[in-house]
Design a protein around this motif. Structure first.
Motif, short mmCIF file in Angstrom:
data_model
loop_
_atom_site.label_atom_id
_atom_site.label_comp_id
_atom_site.label_asym_id
_atom_site.label_seq_id
_atom_site.Cartn_x
_atom_site.Cartn_y
_atom_site.Cartn_z
N GLU A 98 -9.69 -39.71 -50.94
CA GLU A 98 -9.58 -38.33 -51.39
C GLU A 98 -8.16 -38.13 -51.90
OE1 GLU A 98 -10.51 -36.01 -47.94
OE2 GLU A 98 -12.67 -36.20 -48.24
N MET A 99 -8.04 -37.56 -53.08
CA MET A 99 -6.73 -37.34 -53.67
C MET A 99 -6.24 -35.95 -53.24
SD MET A 99 -6.05 -40.16 -55.18
CE MET A 99 -4.71 -39.86 -56.33
N VAL A 100 -5.46 -35.93 -52.18
CA VAL A 100 -4.90 -34.68 -51.65
C VAL A 100 -3.57 -34.42 -52.36
CG1 VAL A 100 -4.11 -33.47 -49.58
CG2 VAL A 100 -5.95 -35.17 -49.41
N ILE A 101 -3.38 -33.22 -52.85
CA ILE A 101 -2.13 -32.85 -53.51
C ILE A 101 -1.60 -31.57 -52.89
CG2 ILE A 101 -3.38 -31.74 -55.43
CD1 ILE A 101 -0.96 -32.64 -57.22
N ARG A 102 -0.30 -31.56 -52.65
CA ARG A 102 0.34 -30.45 -51.93
C ARG A 102 1.51 -29.90 -52.73
NH1 ARG A 102 -1.49 -30.98 -46.67
NH2 ARG A 102 -2.43 -33.01 -46.20
#
Length: 315
Positions: A98-102
């Protein structure tokens, strides 16, 4: 309360069914996929025992609107939505990350930071940050894609490549798409008086080998939003931010001593509390989309879904 917690359909030319934490995916012979958003609620990678009225409809309709609003910059899998809880598209082979971006130090990242960690998924975090502070620049902090009942785990770019989970060539595309989607999502949120704090995207390859966006996008289950008005003032005063996400459920569970860890007892959710969650999800929908939520007929959801899907397949 009428909710759809599990389905057991036998659609024409059905090959298989996969049940995730929230969505159930039916594959047909022509590699067409019917994805049903149930009313299940997952927190800390644990599925709650009771469904939340209208939750599946809300997630499916937000995801549909957001895919339509981003298809000019990133291709996606979606072909049709024959029912409020249903999306139909072509089969894709999902990447196992999963490509989590913050964009902000919130949620899981804030909890890790508070515990003294200054690196998340191989990405260095600066000293002196407070919870919910804006990060100098958005960071990608991937997670492994867990099966039902298992926990997603943080993983670094380097580890993904070293273990061959994703090729370097493909990973560069995933990164590029993730930054583009987050930028567009942030712009859409700003138009609604919101801040897109963090989110996750999932990608897969279709039959042509093209990388496309799959699953949900910019929903309250996959994303965290703050109200933009008063954000700076609340940060200066050290106050909690007004959130639009399912973080309120996580915080309720934490207050009851549950974080999905071994030996912890899942607290009971009363009907009153479940209805309050449903109301919050409707509030989320209306704020995120800028539209009034139109409740679908729920007297017999499973029949409604079946009839609408069959009518679509018989066209």
């Amino acid at each position: 309360m009428n909710t759809v917690n599990s389905t057991n359909y036998k659609f024409p030319n059905q090959v298989s069914v996969y049940k995730g934490k929230v969505r159930e995916v039916y594959r047909l012979e022509n590699d067409q996929v019917i994805m049903i958003a149930t009313d299940r609620l997952s927190a800390f990678d644990v599925v709650m025992p009771k469904g939340i009225p209208y939750k599946g409809q809300i997630l499916n309709q937000i995801a549909t609107k957001m895919m339509d609003a981003t298809k000019d910059i990133v291709p996606n899998w979606l072909e049709a939505t024959p029912d409020p809880n249903v999306a139909v598209g072509q089969l894709c082979q999902p990447f196992k990350v999963e490509m989590v971006i913050r964009g902000y130090l919130a949620g899981h990242a804030a909890r890790e930071y508070k515990a003294g960690k200054r690196e998340l998924c191989g990405v260095a975090l600066p000293e002196g940050l407070k919870e919910n502070d804006k990060l100098p620049t958005p960071i990608i902090t991937p997670a492994t894609k867990a099966e039902m009942g298992e926990h997603d785990e943080d993983i670094s770019r380097e580890n993904i490549l070293a273990r061959g989970i994703v090729s370097e060539e493909d990973y560069k595309v995933l990164e590029d798409y993730t930054y583009k989607l987050f930028k567009r999502g942030s712009e859409i949120a700003a138009e609604r008086g919101l801040i897109l704090v963090d989110t996750k995207y999932e990608f897969g390859k279709n039959a042509n080998g093209e990388i496309v966006l799959i699953d949900e996008i910019h929903t309250p289950d996959s994303s965290r939003y703050f109200y933009a008005e008063g954000y700076e003032e609340r940060q200066e005063k050290g106050e909690s931010q007004k959130q639009l996400s399912k973080e309120f459920v996580r915080q309720w569970l934490i207050s009851k001593g549950f974080q999905g860890k071994e030996g912890q007892q899942l607290p009971e959710m009363t009907d009153e509390y479940i209805n309050s969650i449903s109301e919050r999800y409707i509030e989320l929908y209306e704020n995120i989309t800028g539209e009034t939520f139109d409740k679908a007929e729920i007297d017999n959801i499973e029949n409604r879904i079946q009839n609408n899907v069959l009518a679509y397949l018989n066209k």
